[in-house]
Design an enzyme around this catalytic site. Structure first.
Site, short mmCIF file in Angstrom:
data_model
loop_
_atom_site.label_atom_id
_atom_site.label_comp_id
_atom_site.label_asym_id
_atom_site.label_seq_id
_atom_site.Cartn_x
_atom_site.Cartn_y
_atom_site.Cartn_z
N ASP A 113 18.10 -1.40 -13.19
CA ASP A 113 16.63 -1.37 -13.36
C ASP A 113 16.27 -1.65 -14.82
OD1 ASP A 113 13.82 -0.53 -12.48
OD2 ASP A 113 14.24 0.88 -14.09
N VAL A 151 7.09 -3.22 -16.58
CA VAL A 151 7.95 -2.63 -17.62
C VAL A 151 7.23 -1.43 -18.24
CG1 VAL A 151 9.14 -3.00 -19.82
CG2 VAL A 151 8.91 -4.89 -18.19
N LYS A 176 9.14 -6.05 -10.24
CA LYS A 176 10.06 -6.73 -11.14
C LYS A 176 10.80 -7.89 -10.47
CE LYS A 176 11.92 -2.68 -11.66
NZ LYS A 176 10.84 -1.78 -11.27
N GLY A 203 12.78 14.61 -6.05
CA GLY A 203 12.10 13.34 -5.81
C GLY A 203 12.02 12.46 -7.05
N GLU A 230 15.83 8.36 -6.43
CA GLU A 230 15.73 7.93 -5.04
C GLU A 230 16.99 8.30 -4.28
OE1 GLU A 230 14.43 3.84 -4.67
OE2 GLU A 230 13.34 4.09 -6.55
N PHE A 249 0.86 -1.19 0.00
CA PHE A 249 0.00 0.00 0.00
C PHE A 249 0.89 1.24 0.00
CE2 PHE A 249 -3.29 2.81 2.13
CZ PHE A 249 -4.21 2.74 1.11
N THR A 285 4.59 -4.90 -3.70
CA THR A 285 5.59 -4.64 -2.65
C THR A 285 6.92 -4.23 -3.31
OG1 THR A 285 6.36 -6.94 -2.59
CG2 THR A 285 4.51 -6.37 -1.14
N LYS A 301 14.22 -4.91 -16.69
CA LYS A 301 13.11 -4.81 -17.65
C LYS A 301 13.46 -5.54 -18.95
CE LYS A 301 11.44 -0.68 -15.38
NZ LYS A 301 11.68 0.75 -15.17
N1 LIG Z 1 6.36 3.92 -8.11
C1 LIG Z 1 6.13 3.66 -9.39
O1 LIG Z 1 5.76 4.54 -10.16
C2 LIG Z 1 6.28 2.26 -9.92
C3 LIG Z 1 6.04 2.00 -11.28
C4 LIG Z 1 6.14 0.69 -11.76
C5 LIG Z 1 6.47 -0.33 -10.88
N2 LIG Z 1 6.73 -0.07 -9.57
C6 LIG Z 1 7.01 -1.19 -8.66
O2 LIG Z 1 5.85 -1.40 -7.86
C7 LIG Z 1 6.21 -1.84 -6.56
C8 LIG Z 1 5.63 -0.88 -5.53
O3 LIG Z 1 6.17 0.41 -5.71
P1 LIG Z 1 5.84 1.62 -4.75
O4 LIG Z 1 6.42 2.81 -5.36
O5 LIG Z 1 4.41 1.59 -4.40
O6 LIG Z 1 6.69 1.20 -3.43
P2 LIG Z 1 6.51 1.77 -1.96
O7 LIG Z 1 5.90 3.10 -2.01
O8 LIG Z 1 7.81 1.57 -1.28
O9 LIG Z 1 5.44 0.78 -1.31
C9 LIG Z 1 5.72 -0.56 -0.98
C10 LIG Z 1 4.56 -1.10 -0.15
O10 LIG Z 1 4.82 -2.49 0.10
C11 LIG Z 1 4.62 -2.73 1.50
N3 LIG Z 1 5.39 -3.89 1.94
C12 LIG Z 1 6.72 -3.98 2.17
N4 LIG Z 1 7.02 -5.23 2.59
C13 LIG Z 1 5.86 -5.91 2.65
C14 LIG Z 1 5.51 -7.23 3.06
N5 LIG Z 1 6.44 -8.10 3.44
N6 LIG Z 1 4.21 -7.58 3.03
C15 LIG Z 1 3.26 -6.72 2.63
N7 LIG Z 1 3.52 -5.46 2.24
C16 LIG Z 1 4.82 -5.06 2.25
C17 LIG Z 1 5.05 -1.46 2.15
O11 LIG Z 1 4.51 -1.41 3.45
P3 LIG Z 1 5.28 -0.62 4.66
O12 LIG Z 1 5.15 0.80 4.32
O13 LIG Z 1 4.51 -1.07 5.83
O14 LIG Z 1 6.68 -1.15 4.62
C18 LIG Z 1 4.42 -0.44 1.23
O15 LIG Z 1 3.06 -0.31 1.51
C19 LIG Z 1 7.72 -1.89 -6.55
O16 LIG Z 1 8.13 -3.22 -6.80
C20 LIG Z 1 8.12 -0.96 -7.67
O17 LIG Z 1 9.36 -1.30 -8.23
C21 LIG Z 1 6.62 1.21 -9.08
#
Ligand SMILES: NC(=O)c1ccc[n+]([C@@H]2O[C@H](COP(=O)([O-])OP(=O)(O)OC[C@H]3O[C@@H](n4cnc5c(N)ncnc54)[C@H](OP(=O)(O)O)[C@@H]3O)[C@@H](O)[C@H]2O)c1
Lengths: 334, 171
Positions: A215, A146, A119, A201, A204, A8, A90, A219
């Protein structure tokens, strides 16, 4: 459709927002109604087998927190709660694929379809997951892993189905593309532009996976497996990052009609990632955080698509496209 | 990139419309007419006018079609001079690179059959104290360019320069 969201963060919250906002659209256009029956993060879970109320969901999105959560793990929720689809959202771990890998396997083994943006599990166990999904008779989609919003996998695997894909070339990482674009615009060195990107931002705090090209290599690995049908491993992708690119090199490139981009290439002959010269008018020469992918195919010759490679709302476009796709696949089965 | 330039000498009858008629198949088959010289003052004893056409055409096959079309129209071709254009590729190298090393690269590429470095542009790098260089490799064929590129690649790998080539080549 009963949905479980695991994760989330940015993506999970963006998905909830888009789902709530567009629920009437999905009902009207696709005859699909959805309830979110559980949301899990790293700290706990909220569950309602009849569907969490939209008000509560939106409040959780606003607060960025699960409200009234119980201490339960993702695997427990996936195993215990009845649902059609698990969204695995996650953080990415490219070494072990965890926790996503276990989440996905557990979901498949309990007869749930899986949609992921992560990924990690794909890079670590692509074949295994595809086979498990087939064996268990569930759907498995990963469009968001991707290209973010750019429908890279869907274009190759569906729209271009009549073609053989010979090679894929892509600008697949928004952070590095932003950095290279700014270096070119400002004639500024890498370190300074990286700092700017971090302050905005866009990059990272630890940007190493992006700037080292890893990364993009992930992909490319996923595309090689899913589109080219090559059993490729991340370690086989010859990978170079952008930290050695200088503003002087970019200037010399520009004087000859090129721009410098971090490009990933997948074909039967090569799997590689590195800074390349892209002709200024080539459709891959996108700027800022945009992504672009060119498919070289046997009939259509070349097809390029571009768009936003990240962002919560943009990424939900791919996740929800997968959801409708899974819904239609399940409905057809009857 | 593999375009060829051809100089075509022919003799046309000295009646109106002959030149237009002879040029038509050239453009119809995708040839690009660069110049036409019509030498009325050098009429042959049989009363034919010598005409020289320089044209560019994408590939050899197309040119052959143009040629057979002209022949079947009864155009008398007296000479075909073909010149293959040099193919060019740009590569960029950057990092801890010295002028001596650059000279060595130029020399070794020049020693390969049918290739040379035809243009070099340099810039001193403000960070790291290295140098960036843009090299244009010229060669008679893609194959010779490939071997020149592999040579530069192996030098870059050994000396740890960053090497960038165009995304439109290879892969
Ligand atoms: N951001 C983008 O635009 C984007 C685009 C494409 C793909 N992605 C991919 O999508 C995924 C999520 O990205 P994000 O940006 O949303 O990451 P994020 O903001 O870091 O969110 C990760 C979420 O996963 C939860 N989490 C961590 N460990 C967990 C576990 N063991 N069980 C259940 N939940 C867990 C975290 O909870 P806590 O806060 O409680 O740790 C947090 O809610 C990543 O793999 C990322 O590479 C992201």
């Amino acid at each position: 459709m009963k949905l479980i969201l695991v994760g989330f963060g940015n993506v999970g919250r963006g998905l909830v927002r888009a789902l709530v906002q567009k629920r009437n659209f999905f009902l009207k256009e696709h005859g699909m109604s959805c309830e979110i029956v559980a949301v899990v993060d790293g700290h706990g879970a909220v569950v309602d087998e009849n569907g969490l109320s939209f008000r509560r969901l939106l409040r959780m999105v606003e607060e960025g927190n699960l409200i009234g959560s119980e201490r339960k793990l993702g695997v427990e929720i996936i195993r215990e709660v009845d649902a059609d689809v698990v969204f695995e959202l996650t953080p990415t771990n490219i070494k072990t694929g965890e926790p996503g890998l276990t989440h996905i396997k557990t979901a498949m083994r309990t007869g749930k379809s899986v949609i992921t943006s992560n990924k990690g599990p794909l890079v670590v166990a692509f074949r295994e997951l595809e086979e498990l999904a087939k064996k268990r008779g569930v759907e498995f989609r990963y469009s968001a892993s991707v290209g973010g919003a750019v429908p890279v996998i869907g274009l190759a695997k569906r729209i271009l189905m009549g073609n053989e894909v010979l090679a894929i070339r892509g600008v697949l990482n928004g952070t590095t593309n932003y950095i290279l674009t700014r270096m070119a615009q400002e004639d500024a060195p890498f370190d300074i532009v990286l700092k700017e990107a971090q302050e905005l931002g866009i990059a990272e705090k630890d940007p190493s996976l992006d700037i080292q090209g890893i990364d993009t290599a992930c992909k490319i690995t996923i595309l090689a497996n899913s589109v080219l049908g090559i059993d490729a491993k991340l370690g086989e992708v010859k990978t170079k990052g952008i930290s050695g690119v200088t503003p002087e090199a970019i200037r010399l490139a520009r004087e000859a009609g090129f721009t410098v981009k971090l490009v990933g290439i997948a074909s039967k002959r090569t799997l590689e990632v590195g800074p390349k010269l892209v002709p200024i008018h080539h459709p891959l020469a996108v700027s800022g955080t945009l992504n672009a992918v060119t498919f070289e195919v046997d009939l259509a010759r070349e097809i390029t698509i571009s768009g936003f490679g990240a962002g919560p709302r943009e990424t939900s476009s791919s996740l929800l496209g997968d959801l409708v796709d899974v819904y239609q696949a399940i409905s057809q089965r009857g | 990139m593999g375009a060829i330039q051809v100089r075509l000498e022919m003799e046309l009858e000295d009646i109106p419309g002959q030149l237009v008629r002879a040029l038509e198949p050239i453009s119809r088959f995708g040839g690009n007419i660069k110049s036409v010289v019509h030498r009325r003052e050098r009429k042959t004893q049989l009363g034919m006018v010598p005409v020289t056409v320089v044209l560019e055409v994408g590939e050899k096959e197309r040119f052959n079609r143009i040629l057979s079309e002209l022949k079947s129209m009864g155009v008398r071709i007296t000479h075909v001079g073909e010149r293959e254009e040099m193919k060019k590729r740009v590569v960029l190298i950057s990092g801890p690179l010295t002028i001596e090393e650059l000279d060595e690269i130029t020399k070794r590429v020049g020693e390969l059959k049918g290739t040379k470095i035809s243009d070099v542009s340099l810039a001193m790098e403000s960070v790291g104290g290295g140098m960036a260089a843009r090299l244009t490799i010229s060669g008679r064929s893609d194959r010779s360019l490939d071997s020149a590129f592999s040579l530069i690649e192996s030098i870059a790998e050994k000396k740890r320069f960053l090497l960038m080539k165009s995304v439109e080549e290879g892969g």
